[in-house]
Every structure is written in structure tokens, then in C-alpha cells.
Design a protein around this motif. Structure first.
Motif, PDB file in Angstrom:
ATOM      1  N   GLY A  97     -87.328 -35.624  -5.670  1.00  0.00           N
ATOM      2  CA  GLY A  97     -86.532 -34.653  -6.624  1.00  0.00           C
ATOM      3  C   GLY A  97     -87.036 -33.632  -7.326  1.00  0.00           C
ATOM      4  O   GLY A  97     -87.126 -32.593  -7.357  1.00  0.00           O
ATOM      5  N   ASP A  98     -88.462 -34.370  -7.628  1.00  0.00           N
ATOM      6  CA  ASP A  98     -89.476 -33.257  -8.503  1.00  0.00           C
ATOM      7  C   ASP A  98     -89.969 -32.146  -7.413  1.00  0.00           C
ATOM      8  O   ASP A  98     -90.264 -31.263  -8.040  1.00  0.00           O
ATOM      9  CB  ASP A  98     -90.705 -34.106  -9.047  1.00  0.00           C
ATOM     10  CG  ASP A  98     -90.109 -35.101 -10.157  1.00  0.00           C
ATOM     11  OD1 ASP A  98     -88.858 -34.664 -10.901  1.00  0.00           O
ATOM     12  OD2 ASP A  98     -90.833 -36.166 -10.498  1.00  0.00           O
ATOM     13  N   ALA A 101     -87.515 -29.574  -6.873  1.00  0.00           N
ATOM     14  CA  ALA A 101     -87.072 -28.967  -8.300  1.00  0.00           C
ATOM     15  C   ALA A 101     -88.378 -28.207  -8.506  1.00  0.00           C
ATOM     16  O   ALA A 101     -88.120 -26.851  -9.066  1.00  0.00           O
ATOM     17  CB  ALA A 101     -87.172 -29.920  -9.452  1.00  0.00           C
ATOM     18  N   ARG A 110     -83.069 -27.896 -17.648  1.00  0.00           N
ATOM     19  CA  ARG A 110     -83.175 -29.270 -16.841  1.00  0.00           C
ATOM     20  C   ARG A 110     -82.042 -29.668 -16.125  1.00  0.00           C
ATOM     21  O   ARG A 110     -82.155 -30.283 -15.313  1.00  0.00           O
ATOM     22  CB  ARG A 110     -83.955 -30.190 -17.994  1.00  0.00           C
ATOM     23  CG  ARG A 110     -84.222 -31.670 -17.402  1.00  0.00           C
ATOM     24  CD  ARG A 110     -84.934 -32.435 -18.242  1.00  0.00           C
ATOM     25  NE  ARG A 110     -86.196 -32.042 -18.892  1.00  0.00           N
ATOM     26  CZ  ARG A 110     -86.865 -32.503 -19.823  1.00  0.00           C
ATOM     27  NH1 ARG A 110     -86.671 -33.848 -20.197  1.00  0.00           N
ATOM     28  NH2 ARG A 110     -87.969 -31.946 -19.997  1.00  0.00           N
ATOM     29  N   ALA A 111     -80.937 -29.728 -16.969  1.00  0.00           N
ATOM     30  CA  ALA A 111     -79.675 -30.254 -16.485  1.00  0.00           C
ATOM     31  C   ALA A 111     -79.434 -29.406 -15.214  1.00  0.00           C
ATOM     32  O   ALA A 111     -78.923 -29.930 -14.093  1.00  0.00           O
ATOM     33  CB  ALA A 111     -78.426 -30.214 -17.530  1.00  0.00           C
ATOM     34  N   ARG A 113     -81.457 -27.847 -13.219  1.00  0.00           N
ATOM     35  CA  ARG A 113     -82.136 -28.050 -12.181  1.00  0.00           C
ATOM     36  C   ARG A 113     -81.822 -29.463 -11.257  1.00  0.00           C
ATOM     37  O   ARG A 113     -82.022 -29.482 -10.197  1.00  0.00           O
ATOM     38  CB  ARG A 113     -83.599 -28.144 -12.619  1.00  0.00           C
ATOM     39  CG  ARG A 113     -84.216 -26.913 -13.084  1.00  0.00           C
ATOM     40  CD  ARG A 113     -85.344 -26.804 -13.828  1.00  0.00           C
ATOM     41  NE  ARG A 113     -86.565 -27.140 -13.032  1.00  0.00           N
ATOM     42  CZ  ARG A 113     -87.273 -26.189 -12.137  1.00  0.00           C
ATOM     43  NH1 ARG A 113     -86.647 -25.078 -12.399  1.00  0.00           N
ATOM     44  NH2 ARG A 113     -88.250 -26.443 -11.590  1.00  0.00           N
ATOM     45  N   ARG A 114     -81.582 -30.369 -12.273  1.00  0.00           N
ATOM     46  CA  ARG A 114     -81.154 -31.814 -11.595  1.00  0.00           C
ATOM     47  C   ARG A 114     -79.833 -31.676 -10.804  1.00  0.00           C
ATOM     48  O   ARG A 114     -79.962 -32.261  -9.606  1.00  0.00           O
ATOM     49  CB  ARG A 114     -80.787 -32.709 -12.768  1.00  0.00           C
ATOM     50  CG  ARG A 114     -80.722 -34.127 -12.519  1.00  0.00           C
ATOM     51  CD  ARG A 114     -80.272 -35.200 -13.624  1.00  0.00           C
ATOM     52  NE  ARG A 114     -81.202 -34.984 -14.686  1.00  0.00           N
ATOM     53  CZ  ARG A 114     -81.086 -34.606 -15.751  1.00  0.00           C
ATOM     54  NH1 ARG A 114     -80.022 -34.079 -16.113  1.00  0.00           N
ATOM     55  NH2 ARG A 114     -82.115 -34.432 -16.833  1.00  0.00           N
ATOM     56  N   VAL A 117     -80.901 -29.926  -7.462  1.00  0.00           N
ATOM     57  CA  VAL A 117     -81.483 -30.728  -6.933  1.00  0.00           C
ATOM     58  C   VAL A 117     -80.599 -31.948  -6.169  1.00  0.00           C
ATOM     59  O   VAL A 117     -80.383 -32.038  -4.761  1.00  0.00           O
ATOM     60  CB  VAL A 117     -82.595 -31.701  -7.531  1.00  0.00           C
ATOM     61  CG1 VAL A 117     -83.124 -32.907  -6.668  1.00  0.00           C
ATOM     62  CG2 VAL A 117     -83.698 -30.792  -7.726  1.00  0.00           C
ATOM     63  N   GLU A 118     -79.606 -32.306  -6.894  1.00  0.00           N
ATOM     64  CA  GLU A 118     -78.582 -33.306  -6.343  1.00  0.00           C
ATOM     65  C   GLU A 118     -77.945 -32.395  -5.109  1.00  0.00           C
ATOM     66  O   GLU A 118     -77.481 -33.049  -4.107  1.00  0.00           O
ATOM     67  CB  GLU A 118     -77.618 -33.975  -7.305  1.00  0.00           C
ATOM     68  CG  GLU A 118     -78.344 -34.886  -8.343  1.00  0.00           C
ATOM     69  CD  GLU A 118     -77.385 -35.052  -9.499  1.00  0.00           C
ATOM     70  OE1 GLU A 118     -76.129 -34.580  -9.327  1.00  0.00           O
ATOM     71  OE2 GLU A 118     -77.816 -36.058 -10.114  1.00  0.00           O
ATOM     72  N   ALA A 131     -83.600 -39.306  -5.370  1.00  0.00           N
ATOM     73  CA  ALA A 131     -84.276 -38.230  -5.883  1.00  0.00           C
ATOM     74  C   ALA A 131     -85.523 -38.775  -6.541  1.00  0.00           C
ATOM     75  O   ALA A 131     -86.588 -38.215  -6.540  1.00  0.00           O
ATOM     76  CB  ALA A 131     -83.454 -37.360  -7.013  1.00  0.00           C
TER      77      ALA A 131
END
Length: 254
Positions: A97-98, A101, A110-111, A113-114, A117-118, A131
């Protein structure tokens, strides 16, 4: 095949010392299309790809994207490459996941980006819950899906896929190829798909260029090149495809 837009190689030459790896190659990847580049190992096809992303020296000619030089530095890189070995292209110490990102354009919370990624993990048919997993805990096919997601995270104009199925088990290759076709259809990807395997290229590409000894020896619509080849080298590649028979030398009507 000519077009004003897209990724264009114009008389590109790459040399390493006295060795010419790519010799005056011209090729276009039009917007929204898949161009297959096929040839044996050492033909120069991967060197051409590396030149496009700034990893090989261009000694002559130029490479442009929509008429402008391709940027190879900075965070915004509109040309993304997926390599043959997905394990070596991913940081083994970084959670997947990182890793995805990290490739996202800056400016998101941050939200956000999360969530992106999902979305990307779902796009390549991986559980977003993975992730937090390290690459070593994934199969080769799953790692290649992560590599595709990472390339897409940068929102590229063109993706270069360099032998992305050749390091995978035969049973997994088909699933990855189906994913490539699905992504191209859903996202309208512009894709340069590189392989030594004509059967693989036939499955994903609408246009095919055949490379031999650093030069393009034949190119055209996939159905024409793969059923009525003009060059002996293309015919040899076709004859090497299991279960296929290369067509006889075409007899041209005067």
C-alpha cells in the motif's frame, strides 16, 4: 502508422560504446491503443523502452509525448514502466500500500491517498485489505498486479509493459494478460507491450512491430503481421509459436 499525438520514437539510436543496441528506430504508440513490440532476447526492444524513461542513453533521434520531449525527472512522469521481475521492482521492505501511495501525485490528504490505494488494488483484482502486506508474502502474479497498480497510480499517459508475463508461471500468465486487456478497455490506456512471445502479443495488441538486431523490420495491424508477414524474421518467430504454422511466403500478384 502515423499520428501527431501519443508516444513517438523518431529515428532513435542507442549505443553502448561501439555496440549499437537500437539503430534508427521509429515507432508510434497512439493514444488509447496497444502496440506490441516483439523480438528475441537481445533484439533491442527492452533497450528502446529504457530509453523512453531515461534509463538508456539516446545518441540520436528523439522521443516525444504529444509532440514534446518526455520528462524523465521530477514527480510528474507521464510515462510509466512495468518491468519483467515484479519482485526486484518493488521495495521488499515497503508494504504494498505504501509502495503504491508513493507513486501517487502530490497534494492529496492521507485519507484520499488511502482511498486511492484501495481503489487501485481493487482495479487490479487484489483485496485492499492486503495493503499492509510485504511483497515477499505475495505470489509472482500478485506482485505483478501491484506493479501495475503502482504504474497506474502516477496517472500516466502511456504505460510500457516490458516482458511482464515472462517471469510468471504459464497458469498465471493468462490471468495477467486478461487484466491488461481489461485495464486497457476500461481506462483507455495507451500501452507499449513488449514481449518475445508472438502469441502473447497477438492476444493484447492491435498493432505489432517486429524488432531484430536493433531495428524494426516489420510493423502493421496485428492481424496482417501475424497472418501475412512480409519479413523472414517475422515468419521465423511465428514458426516458433507452439501449435502454430507460419504461413507460406506470400505470392504477390503482379
Amino acid at each position: 502508422m502515423t499520428t501527431e499525438g501519443g508516444l513517438r520514437f523518431e529515428d532513435v539510436t542507442v549505443r553502448y560504446g561501439a555496440t549499437t543496441a537500437v539503430d534508427g528506430v521509429s515507432l508510434t504508440v497512439p493514444p488509447g491503443q496497444v502496440v506490441g513490440l516483439v523480438g528475441e532476447s537481445g533484439s533491442g526492444k527492452s533497450t528502446l523502452a529504457r530509453a523512453a524513461v531515461g534509463l538508456a542513453p539516446v545518441c540520436a533521434g528523439r522521443i516525444t509525448l504529444d509532440g514534446r520531449p518526455v520528462p524523465t525527472r521530477g514527480r510528474r512522469r507521464p510515462l510509466q514502466m512495468v518491468f519483467q521481475d515484479p519482485y526486484s521492482s518493488l521495495d521488499p521492505r515497503m508494504r504494498i500500500g505504501d509502495s503504491i501511495a508513493e507513486a501517487l501525485p502530490p497534494g492529496r490528504s492521507r485519507a484520499e491517498r488511502r482511498a486511492e490505494v484501495e481503489r487501485l488494488l481493487e482495479l487490479v483484482h487484489l483485496d485492499p485489505g492486503r495493503a499492509a502486506v510485504l511483497p515477499a508474502l505475495l505470489s509472482g502474479g500478485q506482485r505483478q498486479r501491484v506493479a501495475l497498480a503502482r504504474a497506474l497510480a502516477a496517472d500516466p499517459q502511456v504505460v510500457i509493459a516490458d516482458e511482464i508475463t515472462s517471469a510468471l508461471d504459464v497458469s498465471i500468465q493468462g490471468a495477467v494478460l486478461n487484466l491488461v486487456r481489461e485495464l486497457q478497455r476500461e481506462l483507455g490506456l495507451s500501452l507499449l507491450f513488449i514481449s518475445h512471445n508472438l502469441a502473447v502479443v497477438r492476444y493484447v495488441a492491435s498493432h505489432v512491430a517486429v524488432m531484430h538486431d536493433g531495428a524494426i523490420v516489420e510493423e502493421g495491424p496485428a492481424h496482417r503481421v501475424l497472418t501475412d508477414p512480409c519479413h523472414d524474421y517475422t515468419r521465423e518467430l511465428l514458426a516458433a509459436v507452439p501449435g502454430s504454422t507460419a504461413p507460406d511466403r506470400p505470392r504477390r500478384t503482379p
